[in-house]
Motif scaffolding. Structure first.
Motif, PDB file in Angstrom:
ATOM      1  N   ASN A   1       0.827  -1.208   0.000  1.00  0.00           N
ATOM      2  CA  ASN A   1       0.000   0.000   0.000  1.00  0.00           C
ATOM      3  C   ASN A   1       0.855   1.248   0.000  1.00  0.00           C
ATOM      4  OD1 ASN A   1      -2.307  -1.430  -0.085  1.00  0.00           O
ATOM      5  ND2 ASN A   1      -3.019  -0.902   1.950  1.00  0.00           N
TER       6      ASN A   1
ATOM      7  N   ILE B   1       3.797   1.530  -1.409  1.00  0.00           N
ATOM      8  CA  ILE B   1       4.302   1.666  -2.779  1.00  0.00           C
ATOM      9  C   ILE B   1       3.215   2.243  -3.669  1.00  0.00           C
ATOM     10  CG2 ILE B   1       5.037   0.371  -4.809  1.00  0.00           C
ATOM     11  CD1 ILE B   1       6.459  -1.560  -2.957  1.00  0.00           C
ATOM     12  N   THR B   2       1.983   1.760  -3.520  1.00  0.00           N
ATOM     13  CA  THR B   2       0.908   2.246  -4.380  1.00  0.00           C
ATOM     14  C   THR B   2       0.549   3.698  -4.076  1.00  0.00           C
ATOM     15  OG1 THR B   2       0.030   0.010  -4.409  1.00  0.00           O
ATOM     16  CG2 THR B   2      -1.393   1.724  -5.224  1.00  0.00           C
ATOM     17  N   LEU B   3       0.634   4.088  -2.800  1.00  0.00           N
ATOM     18  CA  LEU B   3       0.249   5.460  -2.434  1.00  0.00           C
ATOM     19  C   LEU B   3       1.243   6.500  -2.939  1.00  0.00           C
ATOM     20  CD1 LEU B   3      -1.224   5.539   1.160  1.00  0.00           C
ATOM     21  CD2 LEU B   3      -2.163   6.600  -0.849  1.00  0.00           C
ATOM     22  N   THR B   4       2.524   6.129  -3.075  1.00  0.00           N
ATOM     23  CA  THR B   4       3.483   7.096  -3.618  1.00  0.00           C
ATOM     24  C   THR B   4       3.273   7.192  -5.117  1.00  0.00           C
ATOM     25  OG1 THR B   4       4.921   5.305  -3.003  1.00  0.00           O
ATOM     26  CG2 THR B   4       5.628   7.476  -2.363  1.00  0.00           C
ATOM     27  N   PRO B   5       3.060   8.392  -5.646  1.00  0.00           N
ATOM     28  CA  PRO B   5       2.868   8.517  -7.088  1.00  0.00           C
ATOM     29  C   PRO B   5       4.115   8.043  -7.824  1.00  0.00           C
ATOM     30  CG  PRO B   5       2.247  10.522  -5.976  1.00  0.00           C
ATOM     31  CD  PRO B   5       2.937   9.678  -4.973  1.00  0.00           C
ATOM     32  N   GLY B   6       3.910   7.471  -9.012  1.00  0.00           N
ATOM     33  CA  GLY B   6       5.040   6.961  -9.768  1.00  0.00           C
ATOM     34  C   GLY B   6       5.176   5.462  -9.688  1.00  0.00           C
ATOM     35  N   THR B   7       4.588   4.848  -8.669  1.00  0.00           N
ATOM     36  CA  THR B   7       4.665   3.391  -8.565  1.00  0.00           C
ATOM     37  C   THR B   7       3.299   2.828  -8.162  1.00  0.00           C
ATOM     38  OG1 THR B   7       5.483   3.688  -6.320  1.00  0.00           O
ATOM     39  CG2 THR B   7       7.106   3.169  -7.976  1.00  0.00           C
ATOM     40  N   ILE B   8       2.868   1.741  -8.830  1.00  0.00           N
ATOM     41  CA  ILE B   8       1.649   1.036  -8.434  1.00  0.00           C
ATOM     42  C   ILE B   8       1.981  -0.454  -8.313  1.00  0.00           C
ATOM     43  CG2 ILE B   8      -0.721   0.399  -9.035  1.00  0.00           C
ATOM     44  CD1 ILE B   8      -0.968   2.725 -10.784  1.00  0.00           C
ATOM     45  N   THR B   9       1.588  -1.080  -7.227  1.00  0.00           N
ATOM     46  CA  THR B   9       1.730  -2.528  -7.128  1.00  0.00           C
ATOM     47  C   THR B   9       0.631  -3.169  -7.965  1.00  0.00           C
ATOM     48  OG1 THR B   9       2.335  -2.108  -4.844  1.00  0.00           O
ATOM     49  CG2 THR B   9       2.108  -4.395  -5.501  1.00  0.00           C
ATOM     50  N   VAL B  10       1.039  -3.889  -9.025  1.00  0.00           N
ATOM     51  CA  VAL B  10       0.039  -4.494  -9.909  1.00  0.00           C
ATOM     52  C   VAL B  10      -0.336  -5.879  -9.418  1.00  0.00           C
ATOM     53  CG1 VAL B  10      -0.455  -5.200 -12.266  1.00  0.00           C
ATOM     54  CG2 VAL B  10       0.860  -3.155 -11.865  1.00  0.00           C
TER      55      VAL B  10
END
Lengths: 118, 165
Positions: B115, B117-126
């Motif tokens: 979460n 990683i996903t909350l920081t813009p630029g990265t999404i955990t797929v």
């Protein structure tokens, strides 16, 4: 200066900065090339945008601060889950990545290829 | 002992949410909230095992508070970074899905990491598979799994390691 006059100004400034981030997110949705990159700006520039915006309201109107903190917590805990599920659904639905994408380790691993990802 | 601690955590958690919701609160609301939280904590602790995995020592709490600040700093930094890319005339992005490895073992620790990683813009955990996370990264500037892990995961992981294990 009185606290009563400073707080609304401070809160207003914070809200304006938050609104600016929301505007940037909207511009990003128009400019980015594919669904994943749109999500990068569209779902996440909004995190800081909404947090600052809500915090600004909370500072200008201190009796609402408790509910504002709850709203921020709610956004922080739900936002990553929705963006993760959107990205995951897009990937498994087979929506292609934009031209200029460097690599796609998830697709490589599913195809069983040993690429640059290790 | 573990179950008692889990119940206490649920009770505190619910009560804090109730207090925030009813702030500024009266003694009547406080009592009603405390009674309901206590009942829920007594009857549901067994069904929320994820609370029992949390560490509650003073070290974990101090690092948890420090993590809030570190995370907020990273959030602002990457927000500005993405804002710059959005406004730039040429849109300087190098997107791609990369693979990273985490050393966290607890479920709640991995949840917090994914979460973050996903909350920081630029990265999404797929997608996550065991200790591997597949992350969509807006600016791929690393060649192999060690470098990507160093870039994306390490800054959060060293705190989460202490907090959740």
């Amino acid at each position: 200066m009185e606290l009563q006059t400073v707080l609304p100004i401070l809160g207003g400034l914070l809200s304006v900065v938050g609104a600016l981030f929301l505007l940037l997110a909207a511009i990003g949705i128009i400019r980015m090339p594919d669904v994943y990159n749109r999500m990068q700006t569209g779902t996440k520039a909004t995190t800081l945008g909404s947090i600052l915006f809500l915090l600004g309201i909370g500072i200008a109107q201190p009796s609402w601060l408790g509910k504002i903190v709850l709203l921020i917590l709610f956004i922080v805990f739900t936002n990553p889950i929705s963006s993760h599920v959107l990205a995951r659904a897009a990937h498994f639905r087979g929506i292609p990545l934009a031209k200029g994408t460097v690599r796609d380790c998830l697709a490589d691993d599913e195809a069983g290829e040993q690429g640059v990802c290790e | 002992m573990k179950r008692l601690l889990a119940r206490f955590l649920i009770f505190t958690f619910l009560l804090i949410i109730w207090l925030l919701l009813t702030y500024p609160f009266s003694i009547q609301e406080l009592t009603a909230g405390a009674v309901v939280s206590l009942l829920i904590a007594l009857f549901s602790a067994g069904s929320i095992p994820i609370f029992a995995e949390m560490r509650t020592g003073p070290r974990a709490i101090i690092w948890g508070i420090a993590y809030l600040f570190v995370f907020f700093f990273e959030l602002v930094k990457s927000n500005l970074d993405v804002a710059f890319r959005v406004l730039h005339r040429k849109i300087p992005i190098q997107p791609g899905i990369v693979k990273v490895r985490t050393t966290l073992t607890s479920r709640i620790g991995r949840l917090a990491l994914a979460n973050s990683i996903t909350l920081t813009p630029g990265t999404i955990t797929v997608e996550t598979k065991g200790e591997y996370f597949y992350v969509h990264w807006i600016d791929v500037r690393a060649r192999n799994i060690e470098e990507t892990t160093q870039n994306i995961v390490k800054k959060f992981e060293k705190y989460l390691e202490v907090i959740f294990g």
